[in-house]
Design an enzyme around this catalytic site. Sequence first.
Site, PDB file in Angstrom:
ATOM      1  N   THR A 151      19.859  38.211  58.454  1.00 55.33           N
ATOM      2  CA  THR A 151      19.477  36.697  58.668  1.00 55.33           C
ATOM      3  C   THR A 151      19.627  36.000  57.547  1.00 55.33           C
ATOM      4  O   THR A 151      18.535  36.069  56.616  1.00 55.33           O
ATOM      5  CB  THR A 151      18.192  36.417  59.737  1.00 55.33           C
ATOM      6  OG1 THR A 151      18.120  37.306  60.797  1.00 55.33           O
ATOM      7  CG2 THR A 151      17.953  34.776  60.126  1.00 55.33           C
ATOM      8  N   LEU A 167      20.610  43.416  55.647  1.00 51.95           N
ATOM      9  CA  LEU A 167      19.907  43.265  54.254  1.00 51.95           C
ATOM     10  C   LEU A 167      18.949  42.300  54.536  1.00 51.95           C
ATOM     11  O   LEU A 167      19.077  41.299  55.440  1.00 51.95           O
ATOM     12  CB  LEU A 167      20.817  42.881  53.284  1.00 51.95           C
ATOM     13  CG  LEU A 167      22.090  43.983  52.903  1.00 51.95           C
ATOM     14  CD1 LEU A 167      23.344  43.210  52.208  1.00 51.95           C
ATOM     15  CD2 LEU A 167      21.554  44.985  52.091  1.00 51.95           C
ATOM     16  N   PRO A 168      17.698  42.097  53.405  1.00 48.68           N
ATOM     17  CA  PRO A 168      16.812  41.264  53.936  1.00 48.68           C
ATOM     18  C   PRO A 168      17.113  39.889  53.621  1.00 48.68           C
ATOM     19  O   PRO A 168      16.897  39.028  54.856  1.00 48.68           O
ATOM     20  CB  PRO A 168      15.739  41.610  52.605  1.00 48.68           C
ATOM     21  CG  PRO A 168      16.104  43.091  52.263  1.00 48.68           C
ATOM     22  CD  PRO A 168      17.652  43.209  52.695  1.00 48.68           C
ATOM     23  N   LYS A 178      10.880  33.665  55.366  1.00 47.81           N
ATOM     24  CA  LYS A 178      12.226  33.320  54.972  1.00 47.81           C
ATOM     25  C   LYS A 178      12.853  32.677  56.238  1.00 47.81           C
ATOM     26  O   LYS A 178      13.542  31.622  55.928  1.00 47.81           O
ATOM     27  CB  LYS A 178      12.868  34.491  54.576  1.00 47.81           C
ATOM     28  CG  LYS A 178      14.376  34.510  54.557  1.00 47.81           C
ATOM     29  CD  LYS A 178      15.018  35.713  54.721  1.00 47.81           C
ATOM     30  CE  LYS A 178      15.146  36.177  56.188  1.00 47.81           C
ATOM     31  NZ  LYS A 178      15.983  37.171  56.625  1.00 47.81           N
ATOM     32  N   ASN A 220      20.271  39.141  48.480  1.00 45.42           N
ATOM     33  CA  ASN A 220      20.869  40.403  48.805  1.00 45.42           C
ATOM     34  C   ASN A 220      22.095  40.571  49.205  1.00 45.42           C
ATOM     35  O   ASN A 220      23.014  41.333  48.849  1.00 45.42           O
ATOM     36  CB  ASN A 220      19.940  41.261  49.554  1.00 45.42           C
ATOM     37  CG  ASN A 220      18.451  41.084  49.217  1.00 45.42           C
ATOM     38  OD1 ASN A 220      17.666  40.456  50.002  1.00 45.42           O
ATOM     39  ND2 ASN A 220      18.061  41.730  48.088  1.00 45.42           N
ATOM     40  N   LYS A 268      20.691  32.182  65.518  1.00 45.95           N
ATOM     41  CA  LYS A 268      19.579  32.852  65.069  1.00 45.95           C
ATOM     42  C   LYS A 268      18.440  32.273  64.474  1.00 45.95           C
ATOM     43  O   LYS A 268      17.255  32.551  64.892  1.00 45.95           O
ATOM     44  CB  LYS A 268      20.058  33.784  64.072  1.00 45.95           C
ATOM     45  CG  LYS A 268      18.701  34.823  63.445  1.00 45.95           C
ATOM     46  CD  LYS A 268      18.345  35.796  64.512  1.00 45.95           C
ATOM     47  CE  LYS A 268      17.318  36.590  63.869  1.00 45.95           C
ATOM     48  NZ  LYS A 268      16.165  37.270  64.843  1.00 45.95           N
TER      49      LYS A 268
HETATM   50  P1  NAD Z   1      14.041  45.967  55.643  1.00 46.84           P
HETATM   51  O1  NAD Z   1      13.495  45.170  54.415  1.00 46.84           O
HETATM   52  O2  NAD Z   1      13.260  46.832  56.258  1.00 46.84           O
HETATM   53  O3  NAD Z   1      15.528  46.438  55.173  1.00 46.84           O
HETATM   54  C1  NAD Z   1      16.493  46.044  54.365  1.00 46.84           C
HETATM   55  C2  NAD Z   1      17.138  47.214  53.684  1.00 46.84           C
HETATM   56  O4  NAD Z   1      18.105  46.710  52.760  1.00 46.84           O
HETATM   57  C3  NAD Z   1      16.292  48.091  52.844  1.00 46.84           C
HETATM   58  O5  NAD Z   1      16.323  49.369  53.291  1.00 46.84           O
HETATM   59  C4  NAD Z   1      16.615  47.942  51.448  1.00 46.84           C
HETATM   60  O6  NAD Z   1      16.338  48.842  50.447  1.00 46.84           O
HETATM   61  C5  NAD Z   1      18.072  47.399  51.659  1.00 46.84           C
HETATM   62  N1  NAD Z   1      18.709  46.694  50.436  1.00 46.84           N
HETATM   63  C6  NAD Z   1      18.311  45.546  50.048  1.00 46.84           C
HETATM   64  N2  NAD Z   1      18.883  45.025  48.816  1.00 46.84           N
HETATM   65  C7  NAD Z   1      20.076  45.879  48.819  1.00 46.84           C
HETATM   66  C8  NAD Z   1      21.176  46.135  48.059  1.00 46.84           C
HETATM   67  N3  NAD Z   1      21.323  45.105  47.218  1.00 46.84           N
HETATM   68  N4  NAD Z   1      21.948  47.095  48.389  1.00 46.84           N
HETATM   69  C9  NAD Z   1      21.845  47.906  49.321  1.00 46.84           C
HETATM   70  N5  NAD Z   1      20.601  48.124  50.123  1.00 46.84           N
HETATM   71  C10 NAD Z   1      19.888  47.114  49.886  1.00 46.84           C
HETATM   72  O7  NAD Z   1      14.485  44.471  56.492  1.00 46.84           O
HETATM   73  P2  NAD Z   1      14.866  44.541  58.216  1.00 46.84           P
HETATM   74  O8  NAD Z   1      13.558  44.309  58.907  1.00 46.84           O
HETATM   75  O9  NAD Z   1      15.765  45.936  58.367  1.00 46.84           O
HETATM   76  O10 NAD Z   1      15.800  43.394  58.298  1.00 46.84           O
HETATM   77  C11 NAD Z   1      16.849  43.089  57.900  1.00 46.84           C
HETATM   78  C12 NAD Z   1      17.631  41.852  58.591  1.00 46.84           C
HETATM   79  O11 NAD Z   1      17.503  41.528  59.737  1.00 46.84           O
HETATM   80  C13 NAD Z   1      16.447  40.676  57.845  1.00 46.84           C
HETATM   81  O12 NAD Z   1      17.620  39.608  57.414  1.00 46.84           O
HETATM   82  C14 NAD Z   1      15.625  40.212  58.975  1.00 46.84           C
HETATM   83  O13 NAD Z   1      15.495  38.935  58.965  1.00 46.84           O
HETATM   84  C15 NAD Z   1      16.550  40.880  59.994  1.00 46.84           C
HETATM   85  N6  NAD Z   1      16.033  40.933  61.343  1.00 46.84           N
HETATM   86  C16 NAD Z   1      14.938  41.717  61.387  1.00 46.84           C
HETATM   87  C17 NAD Z   1      14.308  41.947  62.607  1.00 46.84           C
HETATM   88  C18 NAD Z   1      13.026  42.756  62.709  1.00 46.84           C
HETATM   89  O14 NAD Z   1      12.395  43.265  63.858  1.00 46.84           O
HETATM   90  N7  NAD Z   1      12.605  43.768  61.520  1.00 46.84           N
HETATM   91  C19 NAD Z   1      14.513  41.488  63.648  1.00 46.84           C
HETATM   92  C20 NAD Z   1      15.782  40.733  63.701  1.00 46.84           C
HETATM   93  C21 NAD Z   1      16.633  40.409  62.418  1.00 46.84           C
END
Ligand code: NAD
Length: 299
Positions: A97, A66-67, A247, A71, A172
């Site tokens: 994260t 999740l973001p 964030k 969340n 992280k």
């Molecule tokens: P994103 O915003 O693309 O995806 C998050 C998903 O969670 C979305 O589909 C959203 O609809 C869903 N969501 C939000 N609230 C919800 C709830 N209450 N119930 C169910 N679903 C819910 O984010 P992401 O890029 O996939 O990143 C996710 C996590 O991983 C973050 O914490 C980010 O910091 C970390 N991260 C991301 C990357 C990257 O390159 N994108 C790399 C390493 C770590």
Amino acid sequence: SKTQVGFIGLGNMGNPMAKNLIKHGYPVIASDVFPESCKELQELGAQILDSPADVADKADRIITMLPSSPNVVDVYTGPNGILKKVKKGSLLIDSSTIDPAVSKEMAVAAEKLGAVFMDAPVSGGVGAATSGKLTFMVGGPEEEFNAAKELLSCMGANVVYCGQVGTGQAAKICNNMLLAIGMIGTAETMNLGIRLGLDPKLLSKILNMSSGRCWSSDTYNPVPGVMEGVPSANNYQGGFGTTLMAKDLGLAQNTATNTKTPVPLGSLAHQIYRMMCARGYASKDFSSVFQFLREEEGQ
Ligand code: NAD
């Protein structure tokens, strides 16, 4: 045959991660607040349910992606959260994260219901999520590590035990602070070189055979046209959003404040990413700091 695994949060990262679980033969039961995100996984045979509670009712191993902290709190402890229906003995792995203090709170709440919560944030980006080559940094009870590793190794090349719950997040947050500093440094360096008349492809080639080389220069170059298959080649779409980087830098600042640790470059990186969020870069990949710096030139 393998028993089903729950997956909540099918965004940029969660979607390819869940696909790799399916590839390894795990039936996946998934949920996301945004129904569009579930489409691809459903076509691959995953069962899609309305809420995290419904997932917990069916699966005793659940991964969340999740973001941010609010969340995660909502998905675990909210009115339709995992903990409403969690089974005793369940293993709950959060790969988002978030604030390590929130991971610790979730672990306490899960333990009261006879379940185990572990934090397992990832490094590697969407490319590594797709190819199953993420690095997982895992915190929680050591005796549960092997059970977590069984699932995480389907999605990652490195699964590293860090210590008690929250220590995965600590690792992280440190990594991402350095990543942000390195990305801004790469972007401003490339921009300076371009202004001095160097071809950006040539400059990046030289950096990558010299001591300035880093992940942002050799794997994720922020300058359009230098590399293919990275967000800078695609108008900074996809990848790792600027909001998410802001964030993570905020989390680093909080932990630095709490421990009275000086992080001057981390602070500056945090401010730069927050300015970008306020100026239309929020949903672009974090390598768009290159574009932001070009606009700052005011010409
Ligand atoms: P994103 O915003 O693309 O995806 C998050 C998903 O969670 C979305 O589909 C959203 O609809 C869903 N969501 C939000 N609230 C919800 C709830 N209450 N119930 C169910 N679903 C819910 O984010 P992401 O890029 O996939 O990143 C996710 C996590 O991983 C973050 O914490 C980010 O910091 C970390 N991260 C991301 C990357 C990257 O390159 N994108 C790399 C390493 C770590």
